[in-house]
Design a protein around this motif. Structure first.
Motif, short mmCIF file in Angstrom:
data_model
loop_
_atom_site.label_atom_id
_atom_site.label_comp_id
_atom_site.label_asym_id
_atom_site.label_seq_id
_atom_site.Cartn_x
_atom_site.Cartn_y
_atom_site.Cartn_z
N THR A 29 0.82 -6.49 2.99
CA THR A 29 1.41 -6.53 4.32
C THR A 29 2.37 -5.38 4.59
OG1 THR A 29 3.16 -8.00 3.55
CG2 THR A 29 1.20 -9.05 4.50
N ASP A 30 2.71 -4.62 3.56
CA ASP A 30 3.68 -3.53 3.74
C ASP A 30 3.12 -2.21 3.25
OD1 ASP A 30 5.94 -4.90 4.88
OD2 ASP A 30 6.09 -5.94 2.96
N PHE A 31 3.79 -1.14 3.66
CA PHE A 31 3.35 0.21 3.33
C PHE A 31 4.57 1.06 2.98
CE2 PHE A 31 2.31 4.59 4.33
CZ PHE A 31 1.08 4.73 3.71
N ALA A 32 4.44 1.86 1.93
CA ALA A 32 5.49 2.81 1.54
C ALA A 32 4.92 4.22 1.72
CB ALA A 32 5.90 2.59 0.10
N TYR A 33 5.62 5.03 2.45
CA TYR A 33 5.14 6.39 2.73
C TYR A 33 5.12 7.24 1.46
CZ TYR A 33 5.64 5.47 7.69
OH TYR A 33 5.50 4.96 8.95
N PRO A 34 4.02 7.96 1.23
CA PRO A 34 3.98 8.86 0.08
C PRO A 34 4.92 10.04 0.29
CG PRO A 34 2.01 9.15 1.41
CD PRO A 34 2.78 7.99 2.00
N SER A 59 0.84 -1.20 0.00
CA SER A 59 0.00 0.00 0.00
C SER A 59 0.88 1.25 0.00
CB SER A 59 -0.89 -0.02 1.25
OG SER A 59 -1.71 1.10 1.29
N HIS A 60 0.34 2.31 -0.56
CA HIS A 60 1.11 3.56 -0.68
C HIS A 60 0.24 4.78 -0.40
CE1 HIS A 60 4.39 6.08 -2.02
NE2 HIS A 60 3.71 6.54 -3.05
N SER A 61 -0.87 4.61 0.26
CA SER A 61 -1.88 5.60 0.61
C SER A 61 -2.88 5.77 -0.53
CB SER A 61 -1.29 6.95 1.01
OG SER A 61 -0.94 7.73 -0.11
N HIS A 62 -3.97 6.44 -0.25
CA HIS A 62 -5.03 6.58 -1.24
C HIS A 62 -4.77 7.75 -2.20
CE1 HIS A 62 -8.90 6.33 -3.09
NE2 HIS A 62 -9.25 7.52 -2.67
N THR A 63 -4.43 8.91 -1.66
CA THR A 63 -4.27 10.10 -2.53
C THR A 63 -2.82 10.53 -2.69
OG1 THR A 63 -4.53 11.66 -0.70
CG2 THR A 63 -6.55 10.97 -1.85
N HIS A 64 -1.90 9.85 -2.03
CA HIS A 64 -0.46 10.14 -2.11
C HIS A 64 -0.08 11.52 -1.57
CE1 HIS A 64 -1.23 6.98 -5.14
NE2 HIS A 64 -0.19 6.44 -4.55
N THR A 65 -0.88 12.04 -0.66
CA THR A 65 -0.58 13.30 0.00
C THR A 65 0.47 13.05 1.09
OG1 THR A 65 -2.84 14.04 -0.38
CG2 THR A 65 -1.59 15.21 1.30
N SER A 66 1.41 13.96 1.22
CA SER A 66 2.42 13.82 2.27
C SER A 66 1.74 13.77 3.64
CB SER A 66 3.39 15.00 2.22
OG SER A 66 4.30 14.91 3.29
N ASN A 116 5.37 10.10 15.35
CA ASN A 116 3.93 10.08 15.52
C ASN A 116 3.25 9.45 14.30
OD1 ASN A 116 1.48 10.70 16.95
ND2 ASN A 116 1.17 12.37 15.49
N ILE A 117 3.68 9.84 13.11
CA ILE A 117 3.12 9.26 11.88
C ILE A 117 3.40 7.77 11.85
CG2 ILE A 117 3.35 9.20 9.36
CD1 ILE A 117 3.85 12.28 9.50
N ASP A 118 4.61 7.36 12.18
CA ASP A 118 4.96 5.94 12.20
C ASP A 118 4.03 5.15 13.12
OD1 ASP A 118 7.04 6.47 10.46
OD2 ASP A 118 8.58 6.37 12.01
N SER A 119 3.72 5.71 14.27
CA SER A 119 2.86 4.99 15.22
C SER A 119 1.44 4.86 14.68
CB SER A 119 2.87 5.66 16.58
OG SER A 119 2.21 6.90 16.56
N ILE A 120 0.96 5.85 13.96
CA ILE A 120 -0.39 5.78 13.35
C ILE A 120 -0.41 4.73 12.26
CG2 ILE A 120 -2.11 7.05 12.01
CD1 ILE A 120 -1.05 9.60 13.48
N VAL A 121 0.61 4.73 11.41
CA VAL A 121 0.68 3.80 10.29
C VAL A 121 0.78 2.37 10.77
CG1 VAL A 121 2.05 3.06 8.30
CG2 VAL A 121 1.59 5.49 8.66
#
Length: 71
Positions: free
Chosen positions: A53-58, A18-25, A65-70
């Motif tokens: 199973t994995d995620f790439a930050y946009p 996954s790479h987020s829905h809208t690719h917004t920072s 804080n962002i890491d803990s949410i993700v």
């Protein structure tokens, strides 16, 4: 990419992440929007029968804080 193309990639041994829905920072989003971006993106991919199973930050930047949410 189409769902069929993604399924073919996964079927040939590639990982689909996954790479987020809208690719917004994420640094410009509220915690609830970050969670939505992650959840909705994964749900779409899984609806195509893909294993995610994995995620790439946009755009790359993140914070603790962002890491803990993700996660």
């Amino acid at each position: 990419m189409t769902a069929s193309q993604l399924q073919a990639l996964e079927g040939s041994g590639h990982e689909i992440g996954s790479h987020s829905h809208t690719h917004t920072s994420f640094t410009s989003l509220s915690p609830s929007l970050i969670q939505y971006e992650c959840t909705y993106s994964k749900e779409i991919l899984e609806s195509y029968g893909l294993t995610v199973t994995d995620f790439a930050y946009p755009n790359g930047p993140t914070t603790d804080n962002i890491d803990s949410i993700v996660s």
